[in-house]
Design a protein around this motif. Structure first.
Motif, PDB file in Angstrom:
ATOM      1  N   VAL A  54      -1.954   3.544 -10.778  1.00  0.00           N
ATOM      2  CA  VAL A  54      -1.220   4.444 -10.178  1.00  0.00           C
ATOM      3  C   VAL A  54      -0.136   4.291 -10.543  1.00  0.00           C
ATOM      4  O   VAL A  54       0.910   5.827 -11.327  1.00  0.00           O
ATOM      5  N   THR A  60       1.015  -0.534  -9.928  1.00  0.00           N
ATOM      6  CA  THR A  60       0.537  -1.079  -8.526  1.00  0.00           C
ATOM      7  C   THR A  60      -1.133   0.423  -9.016  1.00  0.00           C
ATOM      8  O   THR A  60      -1.188   1.145  -9.615  1.00  0.00           O
ATOM      9  N   LEU A  62      -4.232   2.513  -6.038  1.00  0.00           N
ATOM     10  CA  LEU A  62      -4.206   3.440  -4.956  1.00  0.00           C
ATOM     11  C   LEU A  62      -6.179   2.903  -4.862  1.00  0.00           C
ATOM     12  O   LEU A  62      -7.068   3.308  -5.275  1.00  0.00           O
ATOM     13  N   ILE A 146      -1.034   1.976  -0.283  1.00  0.00           N
ATOM     14  CA  ILE A 146      -0.870   1.973  -2.508  1.00  0.00           C
ATOM     15  C   ILE A 146      -0.638   0.657  -2.085  1.00  0.00           C
ATOM     16  O   ILE A 146       0.145  -0.155  -1.220  1.00  0.00           O
TER      17      ILE A 146
END
Length: 171
Positions: A54, A60, A62, A146
């Protein structure tokens, strides 16, 4: 009438649209991962291709988790996961984690290192991402997790395991 196309009424039933979608998605190659969790809510893991980056600031990623998966409640309850990127040597392990195999048998198929977060890193994975789930979105049959990446581990060498056309491939 050789060479002429024959037109027919499109079949727009929900089942046909679903099957057409699944057939088209089979053409979308994806890396294969095993996602694990361990903690107060239990130990669990599942095979996944629906994983992507992400952001790198902050790191980050997903992950999509099927709501009917046996790993669903342990993942949700623990709030942490480890995403393990599989090498081409891990086809059998992917099958174990992708089926209805009992959780103890899944984890017995390889060596694991428990991380401070409670995730389980696969020894020999191409990469492992230790993550905290920061938010969850509804994706109909799946939850979209997330995840903030707490730590990464990367190994040297090896070929990636890719799933394409309903089969495994080494890249």
């Amino acid at each position: 009438m050789q060479g002429q196309a024959v037109s027919k009424e499109p079949d727009n039933t929900e089942e046909t649209r679903r099957e057409d979608y699944r057939n088209a998605m089979a053409k979308l190659g994806a890396a294969v991962h095993i996602v694990t969790t361990s903690g107060a809510a239990g130990r669990a893991g599942f095979a996944a291709t629906a994983v992507c980056s992400v952001s790198d600031n902050p790191p980050t990623l997903l992950v999509c988790l099927n709501k009917t998966s046996s790993a669903y409640w342990p993942v949700k309850g623990n709030g942490t996961i480890c995403v393990n990127v599989l090498s081409s040597d891990h086809q059998d392990l992917s099958r174990l984690f992708g089926g209805k195999t009992p959780v103890e048998e899944r984890f017995a198929g390889a060596s694991w290192t428990e991380l401070p977060s409670g995730g389980l890193a696969l020894d020999g994975a191409l990469a492992s991402f230790d993550c905290e789930i920061t938010s969850v979105a509804d994706g109909h049959s799946h939850d979209i997790l997330i995840c903030r990446v707490l730590e990464t581990q990367v190994s040297d060498g090896g070929q990636s395991l890719i799933y394409l056309n309903r089969g495994y491939h080494a890249v």
